[in-house]
Design an enzyme around this catalytic site. Structure first.
Site, PDB file in Angstrom:
ATOM      1  N   ASP A 135      38.446  28.232  35.492  1.00  0.00           N
ATOM      2  CA  ASP A 135      37.496  28.428  36.590  1.00  0.00           C
ATOM      3  C   ASP A 135      36.313  27.470  36.593  1.00  0.00           C
ATOM      4  OD1 ASP A 135      35.926  29.409  34.569  1.00  0.00           O
ATOM      5  OD2 ASP A 135      35.676  31.403  35.403  1.00  0.00           O
ATOM      6  N   CYS A 191      44.846  48.970  47.643  1.00  0.00           N
ATOM      7  CA  CYS A 191      43.573  49.658  47.423  1.00  0.00           C
ATOM      8  C   CYS A 191      43.430  50.876  48.328  1.00  0.00           C
ATOM      9  CB  CYS A 191      42.410  48.704  47.675  1.00  0.00           C
ATOM     10  SG  CYS A 191      42.328  47.323  46.508  1.00  0.00           S
ATOM     11  N   CYS A 194      40.309  53.593  49.088  1.00  0.00           N
ATOM     12  CA  CYS A 194      39.395  53.669  47.942  1.00  0.00           C
ATOM     13  C   CYS A 194      38.239  52.679  48.094  1.00  0.00           C
ATOM     14  CB  CYS A 194      40.154  53.389  46.645  1.00  0.00           C
ATOM     15  SG  CYS A 194      39.121  53.429  45.158  1.00  0.00           S
ATOM     16  N   CYS A 197      34.826  50.666  43.878  1.00  0.00           N
ATOM     17  CA  CYS A 197      34.179  49.427  43.406  1.00  0.00           C
ATOM     18  C   CYS A 197      32.962  49.090  44.256  1.00  0.00           C
ATOM     19  CB  CYS A 197      35.183  48.276  43.394  1.00  0.00           C
ATOM     20  SG  CYS A 197      35.937  47.879  44.984  1.00  0.00           S
ATOM     21  N   CYS A 201      28.432  49.418  42.868  1.00  0.00           N
ATOM     22  CA  CYS A 201      27.551  48.261  42.670  1.00  0.00           C
ATOM     23  C   CYS A 201      26.087  48.692  42.602  1.00  0.00           C
ATOM     24  CB  CYS A 201      27.744  47.244  43.788  1.00  0.00           C
ATOM     25  SG  CYS A 201      26.711  45.764  43.563  1.00  0.00           S
ATOM     26  N   CYS A 217      24.222  40.053  43.234  1.00  0.00           N
ATOM     27  CA  CYS A 217      25.149  40.475  42.176  1.00  0.00           C
ATOM     28  C   CYS A 217      24.505  40.280  40.800  1.00  0.00           C
ATOM     29  CB  CYS A 217      26.436  39.657  42.280  1.00  0.00           C
ATOM     30  SG  CYS A 217      27.607  39.950  40.944  1.00  0.00           S
ATOM     31  N   CYS A 244      28.091  42.085  34.619  1.00  0.00           N
ATOM     32  CA  CYS A 244      28.161  43.491  35.023  1.00  0.00           C
ATOM     33  C   CYS A 244      29.629  43.842  35.230  1.00  0.00           C
ATOM     34  CB  CYS A 244      27.371  43.718  36.303  1.00  0.00           C
ATOM     35  SG  CYS A 244      27.416  45.418  36.937  1.00  0.00           S
ATOM     36  N   CYS A 247      31.878  47.309  38.971  1.00  0.00           N
ATOM     37  CA  CYS A 247      32.875  47.351  40.047  1.00  0.00           C
ATOM     38  C   CYS A 247      34.290  47.246  39.499  1.00  0.00           C
ATOM     39  CB  CYS A 247      32.609  46.272  41.092  1.00  0.00           C
ATOM     40  SG  CYS A 247      32.786  44.569  40.501  1.00  0.00           S
ATOM     41  N   CYS A 251      37.702  50.901  38.803  1.00  0.00           N
ATOM     42  CA  CYS A 251      38.954  50.757  39.558  1.00  0.00           C
ATOM     43  C   CYS A 251      40.043  51.682  39.009  1.00  0.00           C
ATOM     44  CB  CYS A 251      39.442  49.312  39.488  1.00  0.00           C
ATOM     45  SG  CYS A 251      40.995  49.030  40.375  1.00  0.00           S
TER      46      CYS A 251
END
Length: 357
Positions: A135, A191, A194, A197, A201, A217, A244, A247, A251
């Site tokens: 990344d 998902c 739902c 997440c 936050c 964030c 963090c 989120c 799940c």
């Protein structure tokens, strides 16, 4: 040269041998639509001060913009599924909470080493040009992972896997080989209704499903943001000092994640799993580098870490941390000095008392 399913099977088997928990194949241009959304996201300023993202956006929009000869993308996932609930330390304000992904070895090094080994294997099997990416490179690995079927982008924008939940480090190999693509994972279709997440936050960073304003964030604020953390977010940070997990941790798909599948390089180091704020606030540059050697945390430097720990100390309600805060009040870095004064005020110290000190 012509390729077939046997080559894909060989690549997948080698990937597993190298520690990857997931492997999938897609066309190199399979996620180009995500590039248009990225442009809109950056134009709206949701990337905050991450100038590197804007500078390489013309490459990031599509693998073909980065390498026109790419034909296929191999998406790979390496598990770091934690053995304990990442939210456990929420009730321990004297301790700093470090995101689960950063409690062990630096994933950049581990994933890239495995990617290079897999690339060498592929070239041995089928001579070709290829490039590897983690990344730090301008490749949109999450849309490619979804296109390759190893998971889908959840409403929190991260990849979710049926087998590994939200706990995958991603890597991509672009190749000139024509490899048969796998079936893609539907965009968030698993998902359902739902919204755990989004609701979890602490700073309400989600504009809506699949849309995040990085400027709100906590991961961005504690890692990418250089400078004072806006006061409106400080209380919500609690004792989070690096990243963090909220989120991701809530799940429901994580109930299928097996911590035994996690690469051992990412097992948490004892000193990073539940560090005391007082110990961290005593770090100088040399001791910071020593403590976080081999950790992704090292790249943010001492100043950001001390800033984050001072915010956590201010939120702690623990006046025994005052001496640890006080020693940073006259730091030459104005961001640290300001955070220390803020923390003291949060613990009930007046400006007059601080002037005396």
């Amino acid at each position: 040269m012509a390729t077939n399913e046997s080559l894909k099977e060989a690549i997948s088997a080698k990937a597993a041998e190298l520690g990857f928990a997931a492997c999938g194949f897609a066309r190199a241009d399979a996620a180009d639509a995500a590039g248009l959304e990225l442009k809109r996201w950056i134009e709206a300023g949701h990337h905050g001060t991450m100038g590197w993202m804007e500078e390489r956006a013309h490459h990031r929009v599509s693998p073909l913009a980065l390498w026109p000869d790419a034909r296929s993308a191999i998406a790979l996932g390496m598990s770091y599924a934690p053995a304990t609930d990442p939210l456990t330390l929420a009730g321990r304000p004297d301790l700093g909470r470090i995101s689960a992904y950063a409690q062990g070895g630096d994933y950049h090094k581990t994933v890239k080493k495995a990617l290079k080994a897999l690339a060498r294997f592929i070239v041995e099997q089928a001579p070709s040009e290829l490039k590897v990416f983690v990344d730090t490179a301008p490749v949109m690995e999450k849309p490619l992972a979804q296109a390759a079927g190893i998971g889908w982008q959840g409403k929190h924008t991260n990849i979710v896997s049926r087998e590994h939940g939200s706990w995958l480090f991603l890597g991509v190999i672009l190749t000139g080989l024509e490899l048969e693509p796998d079936a893609p994972a539907g965009h968030g279709q698993h998902c359902g209704s739902c919204t755990r997440c989004l609701d979890a936050c602490p700073t309400q960073a989600f504009i809506g499903p699949h849309r995040i304003d990085a400027r709100r964030c906590i991961s961005y604020l504690t890692i990418e943001h250089d400078g004072p953390i806006p006061e409106e977010f400080r209380a919500a940070m609690g004792n989070r000092i690096y990243g963090c997990d909220d989120c991701l941790a809530v799940c429901p798909w994580n109930r299928f994640a097996d911590a035994a599948a996690a690469n051992r390089a990412f097992l948490p180091r004892a000193e990073l799993a539940a560090p005391h704020l007082a110990d961290l606030l005593a770090l100088d540059d040399a001791s910071f580098r020593q403590l976080f050697a081999g950790s992704p945390i090292k790249r943010i430097g001492r100043s950001r870490m001390i800033r984050n720990c001072l915010i956590a100390a201010g939120n702690s309600g623990d006046r025994t941390l005052v001496p640890s805060i006080e020693r940073n009040r006259h730091d030459p870095d104005p961001v640290i000095a300001e955070a220390a004064e803020w923390a003291l005020r949060q613990l009930g110290y007046s400006s007059a008392e601080m002037q005396v000190a």
